[in-house]
Design an enzyme around this catalytic site. Structure first.
Site, PDB file in Angstrom:
ATOM      1  N   GLY A  35     113.435  65.245  48.637  1.00 60.18           N
ATOM      2  CA  GLY A  35     113.845  65.945  47.420  1.00 60.18           C
ATOM      3  C   GLY A  35     114.769  65.115  46.556  1.00 60.18           C
ATOM      4  O   GLY A  35     114.911  63.908  46.764  1.00 60.18           O
ATOM      5  N   HIS A  38     113.054  61.402  41.721  1.00 66.12           N
ATOM      6  CA  HIS A  38     113.220  60.580  40.523  1.00 66.12           C
ATOM      7  C   HIS A  38     111.922  59.809  40.299  1.00 66.12           C
ATOM      8  O   HIS A  38     110.946  60.000  41.043  1.00 66.12           O
ATOM      9  CB  HIS A  38     114.430  59.650  40.676  1.00 66.12           C
ATOM     10  CG  HIS A  38     114.443  58.901  41.975  1.00 66.12           C
ATOM     11  ND1 HIS A  38     113.490  57.961  42.298  1.00 66.12           N
ATOM     12  CD2 HIS A  38     115.259  58.974  43.060  1.00 66.12           C
ATOM     13  CE1 HIS A  38     113.735  57.474  43.501  1.00 66.12           C
ATOM     14  NE2 HIS A  38     114.809  58.081  44.004  1.00 66.12           N
ATOM     15  N   GLU A  39     111.957  58.890  39.324  1.00 63.48           N
ATOM     16  CA  GLU A  39     110.731  58.150  38.968  1.00 63.48           C
ATOM     17  C   GLU A  39     110.147  57.358  40.139  1.00 63.48           C
ATOM     18  O   GLU A  39     108.947  57.111  40.181  1.00 63.48           O
ATOM     19  CB  GLU A  39     111.007  57.199  37.794  1.00 63.48           C
ATOM     20  CG  GLU A  39     110.800  57.828  36.441  1.00 63.48           C
ATOM     21  CD  GLU A  39     109.382  58.401  36.247  1.00 63.48           C
ATOM     22  OE1 GLU A  39     108.403  57.673  36.485  1.00 63.48           O
ATOM     23  OE2 GLU A  39     109.263  59.578  35.890  1.00 63.48           O
ATOM     24  N   HIS A  41     110.020  58.334  43.348  1.00 61.97           N
ATOM     25  CA  HIS A  41     109.168  59.284  44.074  1.00 61.97           C
ATOM     26  C   HIS A  41     107.899  59.596  43.267  1.00 61.97           C
ATOM     27  O   HIS A  41     106.801  59.659  43.817  1.00 61.97           O
ATOM     28  CB  HIS A  41     109.902  60.607  44.306  1.00 61.97           C
ATOM     29  CG  HIS A  41     111.157  60.507  45.119  1.00 61.97           C
ATOM     30  ND1 HIS A  41     112.406  60.651  44.571  1.00 61.97           N
ATOM     31  CD2 HIS A  41     111.355  60.292  46.443  1.00 61.97           C
ATOM     32  CE1 HIS A  41     113.315  60.538  45.522  1.00 61.97           C
ATOM     33  NE2 HIS A  41     112.717  60.315  46.670  1.00 61.97           N
ATOM     34  N   ASP A 154     112.599  51.319  50.831  1.00 60.32           N
ATOM     35  CA  ASP A 154     113.085  51.503  52.202  1.00 60.32           C
ATOM     36  C   ASP A 154     112.217  50.640  53.119  1.00 60.32           C
ATOM     37  O   ASP A 154     111.351  51.144  53.835  1.00 60.32           O
ATOM     38  CB  ASP A 154     113.023  52.985  52.583  1.00 60.32           C
ATOM     39  CG  ASP A 154     113.910  53.814  51.666  1.00 60.32           C
ATOM     40  OD1 ASP A 154     115.134  53.763  51.835  1.00 60.32           O
ATOM     41  OD2 ASP A 154     113.390  54.459  50.741  1.00 60.32           O
ATOM     42  N   GLN A 157     112.164  51.244  56.890  1.00 54.20           N
ATOM     43  CA  GLN A 157     111.439  52.489  57.189  1.00 54.20           C
ATOM     44  C   GLN A 157     109.925  52.245  57.118  1.00 54.20           C
ATOM     45  O   GLN A 157     109.167  52.684  57.987  1.00 54.20           O
ATOM     46  CB  GLN A 157     111.854  53.565  56.180  1.00 54.20           C
ATOM     47  CG  GLN A 157     111.021  54.822  56.246  1.00 54.20           C
ATOM     48  CD  GLN A 157     111.589  55.910  55.356  1.00 54.20           C
ATOM     49  OE1 GLN A 157     112.545  56.569  55.707  1.00 54.20           O
ATOM     50  NE2 GLN A 157     111.011  56.103  54.178  1.00 54.20           N
ATOM     51  N   SER A 189     117.467  55.716  43.306  1.00 51.78           N
ATOM     52  CA  SER A 189     117.769  56.358  44.583  1.00 51.78           C
ATOM     53  C   SER A 189     118.411  57.707  44.301  1.00 51.78           C
ATOM     54  O   SER A 189     119.182  57.844  43.329  1.00 51.78           O
ATOM     55  CB  SER A 189     118.751  55.486  45.376  1.00 51.78           C
ATOM     56  OG  SER A 189     119.356  56.256  46.401  1.00 51.78           O
ATOM     57  N   ARG A 191     120.729  58.884  45.784  1.00 50.72           N
ATOM     58  CA  ARG A 191     122.182  58.742  45.973  1.00 50.72           C
ATOM     59  C   ARG A 191     122.878  58.138  44.753  1.00 50.72           C
ATOM     60  O   ARG A 191     124.103  58.181  44.671  1.00 50.72           O
ATOM     61  CB  ARG A 191     122.471  57.886  47.211  1.00 50.72           C
ATOM     62  CG  ARG A 191     122.117  58.594  48.512  1.00 50.72           C
ATOM     63  CD  ARG A 191     122.610  57.807  49.712  1.00 50.72           C
ATOM     64  NE  ARG A 191     122.423  58.547  50.946  1.00 50.72           N
ATOM     65  CZ  ARG A 191     121.310  58.552  51.675  1.00 50.72           C
ATOM     66  NH1 ARG A 191     120.266  57.844  51.279  1.00 50.72           N
ATOM     67  NH2 ARG A 191     121.227  59.252  52.791  1.00 50.72           N
TER      68      ARG A 191
HETATM   69  P1  AMP Z   1     113.470  59.850  50.204  1.00 49.06           P
HETATM   70  O1  AMP Z   1     113.348  61.128  49.449  1.00 49.06           O
HETATM   71  O2  AMP Z   1     114.675  59.048  49.895  1.00 49.06           O
HETATM   72  O3  AMP Z   1     113.203  60.021  51.679  1.00 49.06           O
HETATM   73  O4  AMP Z   1     112.257  58.940  49.685  1.00 49.06           O
HETATM   74  C1  AMP Z   1     110.930  59.401  49.783  1.00 49.06           C
HETATM   75  C2  AMP Z   1     110.021  58.223  49.525  1.00 49.06           C
HETATM   76  O5  AMP Z   1     110.252  57.708  48.221  1.00 49.06           O
HETATM   77  C3  AMP Z   1     110.257  57.075  50.513  1.00 49.06           C
HETATM   78  O6  AMP Z   1     109.005  56.535  50.902  1.00 49.06           O
HETATM   79  C4  AMP Z   1     111.042  56.110  49.686  1.00 49.06           C
HETATM   80  O7  AMP Z   1     110.885  54.764  50.098  1.00 49.06           O
HETATM   81  C5  AMP Z   1     110.441  56.317  48.303  1.00 49.06           C
HETATM   82  N1  AMP Z   1     111.353  55.844  47.260  1.00 49.06           N
HETATM   83  C6  AMP Z   1     112.664  56.168  47.107  1.00 49.06           C
HETATM   84  N2  AMP Z   1     113.193  55.481  46.065  1.00 49.06           N
HETATM   85  C7  AMP Z   1     112.193  54.719  45.558  1.00 49.06           C
HETATM   86  C8  AMP Z   1     112.108  53.779  44.483  1.00 49.06           C
HETATM   87  N3  AMP Z   1     113.162  53.485  43.714  1.00 49.06           N
HETATM   88  N4  AMP Z   1     110.922  53.181  44.256  1.00 49.06           N
HETATM   89  C9  AMP Z   1     109.839  53.460  45.032  1.00 49.06           C
HETATM   90  N5  AMP Z   1     109.862  54.326  46.055  1.00 49.06           N
HETATM   91  C10 AMP Z   1     111.008  54.947  46.320  1.00 49.06           C
END
Ligand code: AMP
Length: 300
Positions: A35, A38-39, A41, A154, A157, A189, A191
Protein backbone atom coordinates in the site's frame (compact mmCIF):
# COMPACT_ATOMS: atom_id res chain seq x y z
CA UNK A 1 -14.46 -1.28 -15.37
CA UNK A 2 -13.36 -0.26 -11.83
CA UNK A 3 -11.24 -2.79 -9.95
CA UNK A 4 -13.13 -5.02 -7.51
CA UNK A 5 -11.77 -5.30 -3.98
CA UNK A 6 -11.83 -8.42 -1.82
CA UNK A 7 -10.81 -8.74 1.80
CA UNK A 8 -11.21 -12.51 2.16
CA UNK A 9 -9.21 -15.33 0.60
CA UNK A 10 -12.43 -17.18 -0.30
CA UNK A 11 -13.86 -14.07 -1.99
CA UNK A 12 -10.75 -13.48 -4.09
CA UNK A 13 -10.43 -17.16 -5.01
CA UNK A 14 -14.10 -17.26 -6.06
CA UNK A 15 -13.70 -14.16 -8.25
CA UNK A 16 -10.52 -15.53 -9.84
CA UNK A 17 -12.16 -18.89 -10.46
CA UNK A 18 -15.08 -17.17 -12.23
CA UNK A 19 -12.77 -15.01 -14.37
CA UNK A 20 -10.49 -17.91 -15.29
CA UNK A 21 -13.54 -19.98 -16.21
CA UNK A 22 -14.58 -17.27 -18.69
CA UNK A 23 -11.87 -18.33 -21.15
CA UNK A 24 -9.37 -21.13 -21.49
CA UNK A 25 -5.75 -20.13 -20.94
CA UNK A 26 -6.39 -16.65 -19.51
CA UNK A 27 -3.19 -15.46 -17.86
CA UNK A 28 -3.06 -13.91 -14.39
CA UNK A 29 -0.49 -11.25 -13.48
CA UNK A 30 0.08 -10.40 -9.83
CA UNK A 31 1.57 -7.35 -8.10
CA UNK A 32 2.09 -7.71 -4.34
CA UNK A 33 2.34 -4.40 -2.44
CA UNK A 34 2.08 -3.01 1.08
CA UNK A 35 0.00 0.00 0.00
CA UNK A 36 0.84 3.73 0.11
CA UNK A 37 1.13 3.37 -3.63
CA UNK A 38 3.16 5.71 -5.85
CA UNK A 39 4.30 5.79 -9.48
CA UNK A 40 6.79 2.97 -8.81
CA UNK A 41 3.99 0.60 -7.82
CA UNK A 42 1.80 1.89 -10.65
CA UNK A 43 4.54 1.02 -13.19
CA UNK A 44 4.38 -2.60 -11.98
CA UNK A 45 0.59 -2.69 -12.27
CA UNK A 46 0.70 -1.23 -15.80
CA UNK A 47 3.32 -3.78 -16.84
CA UNK A 48 1.20 -6.64 -15.42
CA UNK A 49 -1.90 -5.29 -17.19
CA UNK A 50 -0.04 -5.05 -20.49
CA UNK A 51 1.25 -8.64 -20.27
CA UNK A 52 -1.76 -10.52 -18.81
CA UNK A 53 -5.49 -11.02 -19.25
CA UNK A 54 -6.29 -10.57 -15.56
CA UNK A 55 -4.28 -8.45 -13.10
CA UNK A 56 -4.46 -8.87 -9.34
CA UNK A 57 -2.88 -6.38 -6.90
CA UNK A 58 -2.56 -7.18 -3.22
CA UNK A 59 -2.40 -4.42 -0.65
CA UNK A 60 -1.29 -5.92 2.62
CA UNK A 61 0.95 -4.37 5.25
CA UNK A 62 2.70 -7.54 6.32
CA UNK A 63 3.60 -7.36 10.04
CA UNK A 64 5.88 -10.40 9.74
CA UNK A 65 8.46 -8.52 7.70
CA UNK A 66 8.91 -5.62 10.12
CA UNK A 67 11.70 -6.12 12.62
CA UNK A 68 10.74 -2.88 14.38
CA UNK A 69 7.14 -2.24 15.43
CA UNK A 70 7.65 1.57 15.25
CA UNK A 71 8.38 1.20 11.52
CA UNK A 72 5.17 -0.81 11.08
CA UNK A 73 3.07 1.64 13.12
CA UNK A 74 4.32 4.68 11.20
CA UNK A 75 3.99 3.08 7.75
CA UNK A 76 1.68 5.32 5.65
CA UNK A 77 -1.81 3.94 5.03
CA UNK A 78 -3.81 5.30 2.08
CA UNK A 79 -6.18 2.49 1.05
CA UNK A 80 -8.83 4.56 -0.78
CA UNK A 81 -6.25 6.34 -2.93
CA UNK A 82 -4.46 3.01 -3.52
CA UNK A 83 -7.62 1.34 -4.81
CA UNK A 84 -8.27 4.28 -7.15
CA UNK A 85 -4.69 4.21 -8.51
CA UNK A 86 -4.86 0.46 -9.14
CA UNK A 87 -8.17 0.86 -10.98
CA UNK A 88 -6.79 3.71 -13.11
CA UNK A 89 -3.77 1.57 -13.99
CA UNK A 90 -6.10 -1.18 -15.23
CA UNK A 91 -6.00 -3.71 -12.37
CA UNK A 92 -9.00 -6.06 -12.28
CA UNK A 93 -8.97 -7.43 -8.74
CA UNK A 94 -7.55 -5.98 -5.53
CA UNK A 95 -6.89 -8.15 -2.51
CA UNK A 96 -6.74 -6.17 0.74
CA UNK A 97 -7.08 -8.69 3.57
CA UNK A 98 -6.79 -8.08 7.32
CA UNK A 99 -3.82 -9.43 9.28
CA UNK A 100 -6.15 -12.01 10.86
CA UNK A 101 -7.30 -13.22 7.43
CA UNK A 102 -3.70 -13.85 6.34
CA UNK A 103 -2.41 -15.08 9.70
CA UNK A 104 -5.32 -16.65 11.58
CA UNK A 105 -4.70 -17.68 15.17
CA UNK A 106 -2.25 -20.51 15.30
CA UNK A 107 -0.58 -19.85 11.91
CA UNK A 108 3.06 -20.55 12.74
CA UNK A 109 4.65 -21.86 9.52
CA UNK A 110 7.51 -19.68 8.25
CA UNK A 111 9.53 -19.85 5.03
CA UNK A 112 13.26 -19.54 5.72
CA UNK A 113 16.23 -19.30 3.34
CA UNK A 114 19.98 -19.49 3.82
CA UNK A 115 22.42 -17.42 1.82
CA UNK A 116 21.19 -14.25 0.11
CA UNK A 117 18.88 -13.41 3.04
CA UNK A 118 21.87 -13.12 5.40
CA UNK A 119 23.68 -10.22 3.68
CA UNK A 120 22.85 -6.50 3.11
CA UNK A 121 19.45 -5.72 4.76
CA UNK A 122 19.34 -9.21 6.33
CA UNK A 123 22.24 -8.32 8.67
CA UNK A 124 20.36 -5.62 10.54
CA UNK A 125 16.87 -7.13 10.02
CA UNK A 126 17.14 -10.81 10.87
CA UNK A 127 13.42 -11.61 10.53
CA UNK A 128 12.64 -9.41 7.53
CA UNK A 129 13.21 -11.85 4.65
CA UNK A 130 11.52 -14.76 6.38
CA UNK A 131 8.49 -12.46 6.69
CA UNK A 132 8.69 -11.54 2.99
CA UNK A 133 9.16 -15.17 1.88
CA UNK A 134 6.29 -16.36 4.05
CA UNK A 135 3.79 -13.77 2.82
CA UNK A 136 4.84 -14.05 -0.83
CA UNK A 137 4.51 -17.86 -0.68
CA UNK A 138 1.05 -17.53 0.84
CA UNK A 139 -0.02 -14.93 -1.72
CA UNK A 140 1.26 -17.10 -4.60
CA UNK A 141 -0.83 -20.01 -3.25
CA UNK A 142 -3.90 -17.78 -2.94
CA UNK A 143 -3.63 -16.02 -6.33
CA UNK A 144 -1.85 -18.77 -8.35
CA UNK A 145 -0.46 -16.21 -10.81
CA UNK A 146 1.30 -17.02 -14.07
CA UNK A 147 3.62 -14.03 -13.55
CA UNK A 148 4.42 -11.83 -10.56
CA UNK A 149 5.94 -8.34 -10.81
CA UNK A 150 8.54 -6.97 -8.39
CA UNK A 151 10.60 -3.76 -8.41
CA UNK A 152 14.36 -3.73 -8.94
CA UNK A 153 14.30 -0.98 -6.29
CA UNK A 154 14.26 -3.83 -3.74
CA UNK A 155 17.03 -5.78 -5.44
CA UNK A 156 17.73 -8.14 -2.55
CA UNK A 157 14.03 -8.96 -2.26
CA UNK A 158 13.90 -9.65 -6.01
CA UNK A 159 16.96 -11.95 -5.85
CA UNK A 160 15.53 -13.79 -2.84
CA UNK A 161 12.11 -14.27 -4.48
CA UNK A 162 13.69 -15.55 -7.71
CA UNK A 163 15.53 -18.11 -5.56
CA UNK A 164 12.37 -19.02 -3.60
CA UNK A 165 10.54 -19.81 -6.84
CA UNK A 166 13.50 -21.87 -8.15
CA UNK A 167 14.11 -23.69 -4.87
CA UNK A 168 10.44 -24.60 -4.30
CA UNK A 169 9.51 -25.20 -7.98
CA UNK A 170 6.73 -22.63 -7.93
CA UNK A 171 5.09 -22.34 -11.37
CA UNK A 172 5.30 -18.54 -11.61
CA UNK A 173 7.49 -16.29 -13.74
CA UNK A 174 9.13 -13.52 -11.73
CA UNK A 175 9.37 -10.23 -13.65
CA UNK A 176 11.76 -7.54 -12.38
CA UNK A 177 10.73 -3.96 -13.23
CA UNK A 178 13.02 -0.89 -13.39
CA UNK A 179 13.20 1.54 -10.47
CA UNK A 180 11.02 4.62 -10.93
CA UNK A 181 12.78 7.77 -9.70
CA UNK A 182 11.93 11.37 -8.91
CA UNK A 183 13.42 14.01 -11.25
CA UNK A 184 16.47 14.41 -8.97
CA UNK A 185 17.17 10.67 -8.92
CA UNK A 186 15.63 9.72 -5.56
CA UNK A 187 14.00 6.30 -5.90
CA UNK A 188 10.28 6.54 -5.19
CA UNK A 189 9.37 4.90 -1.88
CA UNK A 190 6.38 4.94 0.42
CA UNK A 191 8.81 5.99 3.17
CA UNK A 192 9.84 9.20 1.34
CA UNK A 193 6.73 10.91 2.79
CA UNK A 194 8.42 10.73 6.22
CA UNK A 195 11.27 13.03 5.07
CA UNK A 196 11.16 16.72 6.00
CA UNK A 197 12.37 19.31 3.47
CA UNK A 198 16.04 19.16 4.55
CA UNK A 199 16.02 15.38 4.70
CA UNK A 200 14.40 15.20 1.28
CA UNK A 201 17.28 17.25 -0.17
CA UNK A 202 19.83 15.11 1.65
CA UNK A 203 18.19 11.92 0.34
CA UNK A 204 19.55 12.59 -3.15
CA UNK A 205 22.89 11.38 -1.77
CA UNK A 206 21.84 7.76 -2.44
CA UNK A 207 21.52 8.29 -6.19
CA UNK A 208 24.64 10.48 -6.27
CA UNK A 209 26.56 7.75 -4.43
CA UNK A 210 25.43 5.14 -6.96
CA UNK A 211 26.50 7.44 -9.81
CA UNK A 212 29.94 7.73 -8.16
CA UNK A 213 30.12 3.94 -7.90
CA UNK A 214 29.30 3.59 -11.61
CA UNK A 215 32.00 6.09 -12.51
CA UNK A 216 34.60 4.35 -10.33
CA UNK A 217 33.76 0.97 -11.83
CA UNK A 218 34.09 2.41 -15.35
CA UNK A 219 37.50 3.95 -14.49
CA UNK A 220 38.76 0.77 -12.89
CA UNK A 221 37.68 -1.34 -15.86
CA UNK A 222 39.30 1.08 -18.34
CA UNK A 223 42.55 1.14 -16.33
CA UNK A 224 43.14 -2.49 -15.43
CA UNK A 225 40.58 -4.65 -17.26
CA UNK A 226 38.80 -7.55 -15.59
CA UNK A 227 40.13 -8.56 -12.15
CA UNK A 228 41.95 -11.90 -11.83
CA UNK A 229 41.60 -13.86 -8.65
CA UNK A 230 39.76 -13.34 -5.39
CA UNK A 231 42.09 -10.60 -4.13
CA UNK A 232 41.67 -8.39 -7.20
CA UNK A 233 37.88 -8.83 -7.13
CA UNK A 234 37.74 -7.88 -3.44
CA UNK A 235 39.92 -4.85 -4.07
CA UNK A 236 37.70 -3.68 -6.96
CA UNK A 237 34.54 -4.11 -4.86
CA UNK A 238 36.12 -2.16 -1.98
CA UNK A 239 37.25 0.69 -4.27
CA UNK A 240 33.80 1.05 -5.83
CA UNK A 241 32.05 0.90 -2.44
CA UNK A 242 34.49 3.48 -1.04
CA UNK A 243 33.69 5.90 -3.88
CA UNK A 244 29.98 5.64 -3.06
CA UNK A 245 30.62 5.84 0.69
CA UNK A 246 32.59 9.09 0.26
CA UNK A 247 29.49 10.74 -1.25
CA UNK A 248 27.30 9.48 1.61
CA UNK A 249 29.86 10.57 4.24
CA UNK A 250 29.79 14.09 2.81
CA UNK A 251 26.06 14.38 3.59
CA UNK A 252 25.69 15.43 7.25
CA UNK A 253 22.11 14.14 7.60
CA UNK A 254 22.96 10.67 6.28
CA UNK A 255 24.15 7.72 8.37
CA UNK A 256 25.37 4.86 6.19
CA UNK A 257 24.29 1.33 7.14
CA UNK A 258 25.98 -0.45 4.25
CA UNK A 259 27.48 0.07 0.79
CA UNK A 260 28.42 -3.09 -1.07
CA UNK A 261 29.23 -4.33 -4.55
CA UNK A 262 28.09 -7.94 -4.97
CA UNK A 263 27.07 -10.50 -7.59
CA UNK A 264 23.60 -9.25 -8.61
CA UNK A 265 22.05 -12.70 -8.78
CA UNK A 266 23.55 -14.60 -5.85
CA UNK A 267 24.47 -11.59 -3.65
CA UNK A 268 27.78 -13.38 -3.01
CA UNK A 269 31.18 -11.67 -3.48
CA UNK A 270 31.96 -10.92 -7.13
CA UNK A 271 34.23 -13.34 -8.95
CA UNK A 272 33.18 -13.46 -12.58
CA UNK A 273 33.08 -10.67 -15.17
CA UNK A 274 30.33 -12.39 -17.15
CA UNK A 275 27.97 -11.76 -14.21
CA UNK A 276 26.19 -8.47 -13.40
CA UNK A 277 27.28 -6.54 -10.31
CA UNK A 278 24.90 -4.90 -7.88
CA UNK A 279 25.90 -1.83 -5.90
CA UNK A 280 23.45 -1.72 -2.98
CA UNK A 281 23.21 0.92 -0.28
CA UNK A 282 21.17 1.52 2.86
CA UNK A 283 21.20 4.88 4.62
CA UNK A 284 19.40 6.31 7.60
CA UNK A 285 18.24 9.92 7.07
CA UNK A 286 16.69 11.28 10.26
CA UNK A 287 14.22 8.59 11.34
CA UNK A 288 13.84 7.20 7.82
CA UNK A 289 15.79 4.25 6.43
CA UNK A 290 16.22 4.37 2.65
CA UNK A 291 17.68 1.77 0.28
CA UNK A 292 18.71 2.01 -3.36
CA UNK A 293 20.86 0.11 -5.83
CA UNK A 294 22.23 0.01 -9.36
CA UNK A 295 23.14 -2.93 -11.52
CA UNK A 296 26.28 -2.82 -13.65
CA UNK A 297 27.54 -5.11 -16.35
CA UNK A 298 31.18 -6.07 -15.83
CA UNK A 299 32.10 -7.16 -19.33
CA UNK A 300 32.18 -3.69 -20.84
P1 AMP B 1 6.18 -2.29 -1.25
O1 AMP B 1 4.79 -1.78 -1.23
O2 AMP B 1 7.21 -1.35 -0.75
O3 AMP B 1 6.29 -3.69 -0.68
O4 AMP B 1 6.54 -2.47 -2.80
C1 AMP B 1 5.74 -3.28 -3.63
C2 AMP B 1 6.50 -3.50 -4.92
O5 AMP B 1 6.74 -2.25 -5.56
C3 AMP B 1 7.87 -4.16 -4.68
O6 AMP B 1 8.09 -5.13 -5.69
C4 AMP B 1 8.80 -3.00 -4.83
O7 AMP B 1 10.09 -3.37 -5.26
C5 AMP B 1 8.10 -2.16 -5.89
N1 AMP B 1 8.57 -0.78 -5.85
C6 AMP B 1 8.62 0.04 -4.77
N2 AMP B 1 9.17 1.23 -5.11
C7 AMP B 1 9.46 1.16 -6.44
C8 AMP B 1 10.05 2.06 -7.38
N3 AMP B 1 10.45 3.28 -7.03
N4 AMP B 1 10.20 1.64 -8.65
C9 AMP B 1 9.80 0.39 -9.03
N5 AMP B 1 9.24 -0.49 -8.19
C10 AMP B 1 9.07 -0.13 -6.92
Amino acid sequence: MPAKTYDTIAGLRGALYARRAAGAGLSVGFVPTMGALHEGHVSLVRRAVSENDITVVSIFLNPLQFDESADLDSYPKTLDADVRLCGEAGADLIFCPSVREVYPDGASTRVEMDGPTDVLCGKSRPRHFSGVLTVVSKLFHIVEPDAAYFGEKDAQQLAVIRKLVRDLNMPVTIVGCPTVREADGLAMSSRNTHLNADERKAATCLFRALAAAREKLGDAAARSGAPRGEGEWASLAAKVADAARAVLDAEPLARTEYVELLDAETLAPLNDSSKAALCAIAVQIGQTRLIDNMRFSLDG
